[in-house]
Motif scaffolding. Structure first.
Motif, PDB file in Angstrom:
ATOM      1  N   LEU A  38     -43.438 -32.072 -53.036  1.00  0.00           N
ATOM      2  CA  LEU A  38     -44.560 -31.592 -53.860  1.00  0.00           C
ATOM      3  C   LEU A  38     -45.904 -32.118 -53.344  1.00  0.00           C
ATOM      4  CD1 LEU A  38     -42.911 -32.016 -57.370  1.00  0.00           C
ATOM      5  CD2 LEU A  38     -43.505 -29.846 -56.291  1.00  0.00           C
ATOM      6  N   CYS A  39     -46.124 -31.905 -52.066  1.00  0.00           N
ATOM      7  CA  CYS A  39     -47.381 -32.351 -51.445  1.00  0.00           C
ATOM      8  C   CYS A  39     -48.074 -31.162 -50.777  1.00  0.00           C
ATOM      9  CB  CYS A  39     -47.112 -33.407 -50.372  1.00  0.00           C
ATOM     10  SG  CYS A  39     -46.304 -34.896 -50.962  1.00  0.00           S
ATOM     11  N   ASN A  40     -49.359 -31.041 -50.954  1.00  0.00           N
ATOM     12  CA  ASN A  40     -50.168 -30.106 -50.169  1.00  0.00           C
ATOM     13  C   ASN A  40     -50.887 -30.921 -49.105  1.00  0.00           C
ATOM     14  OD1 ASN A  40     -49.379 -27.996 -51.731  1.00  0.00           O
ATOM     15  ND2 ASN A  40     -51.307 -27.789 -52.836  1.00  0.00           N
ATOM     16  N   VAL A  41     -50.705 -30.509 -47.863  1.00  0.00           N
ATOM     17  CA  VAL A  41     -51.255 -31.290 -46.747  1.00  0.00           C
ATOM     18  C   VAL A  41     -52.207 -30.407 -45.941  1.00  0.00           C
ATOM     19  CG1 VAL A  41     -50.698 -32.727 -44.759  1.00  0.00           C
ATOM     20  CG2 VAL A  41     -49.028 -32.487 -46.621  1.00  0.00           C
ATOM     21  N   SER A  42     -53.392 -30.905 -45.651  1.00  0.00           N
ATOM     22  CA  SER A  42     -54.337 -30.145 -44.833  1.00  0.00           C
ATOM     23  C   SER A  42     -55.042 -31.097 -43.871  1.00  0.00           C
ATOM     24  CB  SER A  42     -55.375 -29.452 -45.727  1.00  0.00           C
ATOM     25  OG  SER A  42     -56.104 -30.406 -46.465  1.00  0.00           O
ATOM     26  N   GLY A  43     -55.568 -30.529 -42.799  1.00  0.00           N
ATOM     27  CA  GLY A  43     -56.262 -31.382 -41.840  1.00  0.00           C
ATOM     28  C   GLY A  43     -56.730 -30.615 -40.631  1.00  0.00           C
ATOM     29  N   PRO A  44     -57.434 -31.293 -39.714  1.00  0.00           N
ATOM     30  CA  PRO A  44     -57.944 -30.647 -38.505  1.00  0.00           C
ATOM     31  C   PRO A  44     -56.855 -30.486 -37.441  1.00  0.00           C
ATOM     32  CG  PRO A  44     -58.594 -32.946 -38.521  1.00  0.00           C
ATOM     33  CD  PRO A  44     -57.870 -32.694 -39.809  1.00  0.00           C
ATOM     34  N   ASP A  45     -57.209 -29.780 -36.393  1.00  0.00           N
ATOM     35  CA  ASP A  45     -56.262 -29.351 -35.369  1.00  0.00           C
ATOM     36  C   ASP A  45     -55.486 -30.518 -34.734  1.00  0.00           C
ATOM     37  OD1 ASP A  45     -54.901 -27.873 -33.583  1.00  0.00           O
ATOM     38  OD2 ASP A  45     -56.630 -27.275 -32.374  1.00  0.00           O
ATOM     39  N   GLY A  46     -54.167 -30.490 -34.881  1.00  0.00           N
ATOM     40  CA  GLY A  46     -53.310 -31.421 -34.141  1.00  0.00           C
ATOM     41  C   GLY A  46     -52.817 -32.625 -34.908  1.00  0.00           C
ATOM     42  N   VAL A  47     -53.360 -32.870 -36.100  1.00  0.00           N
ATOM     43  CA  VAL A  47     -52.853 -34.036 -36.841  1.00  0.00           C
ATOM     44  C   VAL A  47     -51.493 -33.701 -37.450  1.00  0.00           C
ATOM     45  CG1 VAL A  47     -55.179 -34.859 -37.334  1.00  0.00           C
ATOM     46  CG2 VAL A  47     -53.997 -33.424 -39.019  1.00  0.00           C
ATOM     47  N   SER A  48     -50.779 -34.727 -37.883  1.00  0.00           N
ATOM     48  CA  SER A  48     -49.413 -34.501 -38.359  1.00  0.00           C
ATOM     49  C   SER A  48     -49.043 -35.546 -39.407  1.00  0.00           C
ATOM     50  CB  SER A  48     -48.433 -34.577 -37.186  1.00  0.00           C
ATOM     51  OG  SER A  48     -48.462 -35.879 -36.625  1.00  0.00           O
ATOM     52  N   LEU A  49     -47.931 -35.299 -40.052  1.00  0.00           N
ATOM     53  CA  LEU A  49     -47.422 -36.289 -40.998  1.00  0.00           C
ATOM     54  C   LEU A  49     -46.726 -37.426 -40.258  1.00  0.00           C
ATOM     55  CD1 LEU A  49     -46.014 -33.901 -43.751  1.00  0.00           C
ATOM     56  CD2 LEU A  49     -48.093 -35.302 -43.849  1.00  0.00           C
ATOM     57  N   MET A  50     -45.935 -37.060 -39.240  1.00  0.00           N
ATOM     58  CA  MET A  50     -45.200 -38.077 -38.485  1.00  0.00           C
ATOM     59  C   MET A  50     -45.307 -37.773 -37.002  1.00  0.00           C
ATOM     60  SD  MET A  50     -41.968 -38.776 -40.983  1.00  0.00           S
ATOM     61  CE  MET A  50     -41.750 -40.435 -40.363  1.00  0.00           C
ATOM     62  N   ASN A  51     -44.808 -38.703 -36.176  1.00  0.00           N
ATOM     63  CA  ASN A  51     -45.044 -38.607 -34.741  1.00  0.00           C
ATOM     64  C   ASN A  51     -43.852 -39.220 -33.996  1.00  0.00           C
ATOM     65  OD1 ASN A  51     -46.094 -38.657 -32.163  1.00  0.00           O
ATOM     66  ND2 ASN A  51     -48.062 -39.521 -32.769  1.00  0.00           N
ATOM     67  N   ALA A  52     -43.321 -38.462 -33.042  1.00  0.00           N
ATOM     68  CA  ALA A  52     -42.173 -38.971 -32.288  1.00  0.00           C
ATOM     69  C   ALA A  52     -42.550 -39.389 -30.874  1.00  0.00           C
ATOM     70  CB  ALA A  52     -41.077 -37.905 -32.239  1.00  0.00           C
ATOM     71  N   SER A  53     -43.821 -39.636 -30.635  1.00  0.00           N
ATOM     72  CA  SER A  53     -44.275 -39.993 -29.292  1.00  0.00           C
ATOM     73  C   SER A  53     -43.587 -41.255 -28.776  1.00  0.00           C
ATOM     74  CB  SER A  53     -45.790 -40.214 -29.300  1.00  0.00           C
ATOM     75  OG  SER A  53     -46.460 -38.999 -29.496  1.00  0.00           O
ATOM     76  N   ALA A  54     -43.605 -41.408 -27.485  1.00  0.00           N
ATOM     77  CA  ALA A  54     -43.129 -42.625 -26.822  1.00  0.00           C
ATOM     78  C   ALA A  54     -41.654 -42.924 -27.122  1.00  0.00           C
ATOM     79  CB  ALA A  54     -43.998 -43.821 -27.209  1.00  0.00           C
ATOM     80  N   GLY A  55     -40.857 -41.868 -27.205  1.00  0.00           N
ATOM     81  CA  GLY A  55     -39.411 -42.071 -27.386  1.00  0.00           C
ATOM     82  C   GLY A  55     -39.028 -42.548 -28.769  1.00  0.00           C
ATOM     83  N   CYS A  56     -39.852 -42.277 -29.744  1.00  0.00           N
ATOM     84  CA  CYS A  56     -39.554 -42.751 -31.107  1.00  0.00           C
ATOM     85  C   CYS A  56     -38.594 -41.805 -31.818  1.00  0.00           C
ATOM     86  CB  CYS A  56     -40.847 -42.856 -31.907  1.00  0.00           C
ATOM     87  SG  CYS A  56     -41.915 -44.136 -31.273  1.00  0.00           S
ATOM     88  N   ARG A  57     -37.986 -42.345 -32.871  1.00  0.00           N
ATOM     89  CA  ARG A  57     -37.058 -41.566 -33.685  1.00  0.00           C
ATOM     90  C   ARG A  57     -37.666 -41.374 -35.069  1.00  0.00           C
ATOM     91  NH1 ARG A  57     -33.256 -46.023 -33.373  1.00  0.00           N
ATOM     92  NH2 ARG A  57     -35.183 -47.007 -32.701  1.00  0.00           N
ATOM     93  N   VAL A  58     -37.655 -40.124 -35.468  1.00  0.00           N
ATOM     94  CA  VAL A  58     -38.287 -39.761 -36.731  1.00  0.00           C
ATOM     95  C   VAL A  58     -37.269 -39.076 -37.625  1.00  0.00           C
ATOM     96  CG1 VAL A  58     -39.914 -38.107 -37.735  1.00  0.00           C
ATOM     97  CG2 VAL A  58     -40.639 -39.556 -35.844  1.00  0.00           C
TER      98      VAL A  58
END
Lengths: 262, 134
Positions: free
Chosen positions: A190-210
């Motif tokens: 139950l969340c409305n999420v908005s933002g500018p180009d490219g942002v995210s809730l989570m990030n799996a960069s650098a070999g991370c586990r999400v």
């Protein structure tokens, strides 16, 4: 030595003796009180620890006299979460109808945190600040580097526009930072999420586990549920996730379906 | 409860259900089409499962190879067994075509149970005989 001197000495000695006995009585009373308190604590260690590890905070940015204690009122999400013991189960209730500015990194340190709503009519809004380094725009975030989990329910999340549109976006582009130590766990309900180009809730960069669930949630704008999906491993679960105005579940990566079964 | 993905006028909702899609304002005909798409997918998967249950991928490859070898011979040069194999292969190919046609019929009638054997064409004996050889 005169009789008067002897009497004075006796008087002084009696006063000293009385004072000493008062001291002993006071010490005995303190020992008894503290022993009783200790017995009370040690008699219910499980309850004691359980109580200490369940932390509740109400966040009202406009409260002029926050108590900043368990069960009390805080002014910011950061203060509320970081006041709880490491490893605690933390319930953070944000006052409805109000905007809660996230302008500094929040450190999780193995806390499990539920962020929800209290009071008001409209959902509270988490106003996520963006900042700049010398070379990039970046997003202020929750940092749960060494474990823990986050659940957002009945709150809206709005990333601010980039401070300098001429700078590119850093890999620090998600509401919850990426970190390789352990799986980054979160659910958005139950969340409305908005933002500018490219942002995210989570990030799996650098070999991370999400591991992320997005339920009855709306992603609105050129944003992602998970960014850097091609650089790590992701378990993404959705139920009634609505994508608007260019939003996508993830950037990059290859889906293998939502079930891995041997 | 059936879950489906649904899109309409630039908006997409993933893994939702009829009740939620209605609450989100999706038109009924769009919801019906999304539900129909899910049923068609399930029927295709069931069709594929039933075909592979009768003849594995290896069996189908062996059958195709045999068909190629036998077909390369003049009809007059084929043995009785080879002729029987070709006949059985014709039955098998015909059965697969019937199965595929049945997918469309089952998709059009939501009342039919796709798990009921009676709603699928049986494997012909000639096809079963040739499958057993490979």
């Amino acid at each position: 030595m005169s009789i008067a001197d002897i009497n004075n000495a006796a008087t002084a000695m009696n006063q000293l003796k009385a004072r000493y006995e008062d001291f002993l009585d006071d010490a005995d009373a303190q020992i008894a009180a503290r022993r009783a308190a200790y017995d009370g604590l040690s008699g219910d260690l499980v309850g004691l620890i359980s109580n200490q590890m369940k932390f509740t905070a109400f966040v009202d940015p406009d409260d002029p006299a926050p108590t900043n204690v368990d069960g009390g009122v805080f002014n910011t999400i950061k203060e509320a979460i970081e006041a709880a013991p490491c490893g605690a189960y933390v319930t953070v209730r944000l006052h409805g109808d109000k905007t809660h500015i996230l302008d500094n990194f929040v450190y999780g340190f193995n806390r499990s945190v539920l962020i929800g709503k209290y009071g008001g009519v409209e959902r509270p809004i988490i106003d996520v600040v963006t900042k700049t380094s010398s070379s990039h725009n970046y997003v202020v975030s929750f940092r749960f580097d060494v474990g823990g989990a986050l659940k957002f329910t009945d709150v809206d999340i709005a990333f601010r526009p980039f401070v300098d549109p001429n700078l590119s976006l850093s890999s620090d582009r998600s509401l919850i930072s990426y970190h390789p130590y352990c799986v980054q766990n979160a659910q958005f309900d139950l969340c409305n999420v908005s933002g500018p180009d490219g942002v995210s809730l989570m990030n799996a960069s650098a070999g991370c586990r999400v591991s992320v669930g997005m339920v009855n949630t709306v992603l609105d704008g050129p944003i992602f549920g998970v960014s850097g999906a091609s650089f790590g491993a992701c378990v993404i679960s959705t139920h009634s996730l609505t994508l608007l105005n260019g939003a996508e579940v993830r950037s990059g990566g290859t889906t293998a379906g939502n079930v891995l079964q041997k | 409860m059936m879950n489906f993905d649904i899109s309409h006028e630039g908006r997409t909702t993933l893994s939702t259900d009829r009740e939620t899609a209605e609450a989100l304002g999706y038109p009924d005909e769009v919801i019906a089409a999304a539900e129909g798409g899910v049923r068609t997918g399930l029927i295709k998967a069931e069709c594929r499962r039933r075909i592979y249950a009768e003849a594995s991928a290896e069996t189908q490859m062996n059958m195709a190879t045999a068909a190629a070898v036998i077909s390369a011979k003049e009809a007059s040069a084929r043995t009785e067994d080879e002729a029987s194999i070709l006949s059985g292969l014709d039955d098998a190919i015909g059965w697969v075509a019937q199965m595929r046609a049945r997918v469309i019929e089952l998709a059009d009638d939501a009342a039919l149970d796709i798990g009921d054997d009676a709603n699928w064409p049986p494997l012909p004996d000639g096809a079963r005989d040739v499958v057993d050889k490979f």
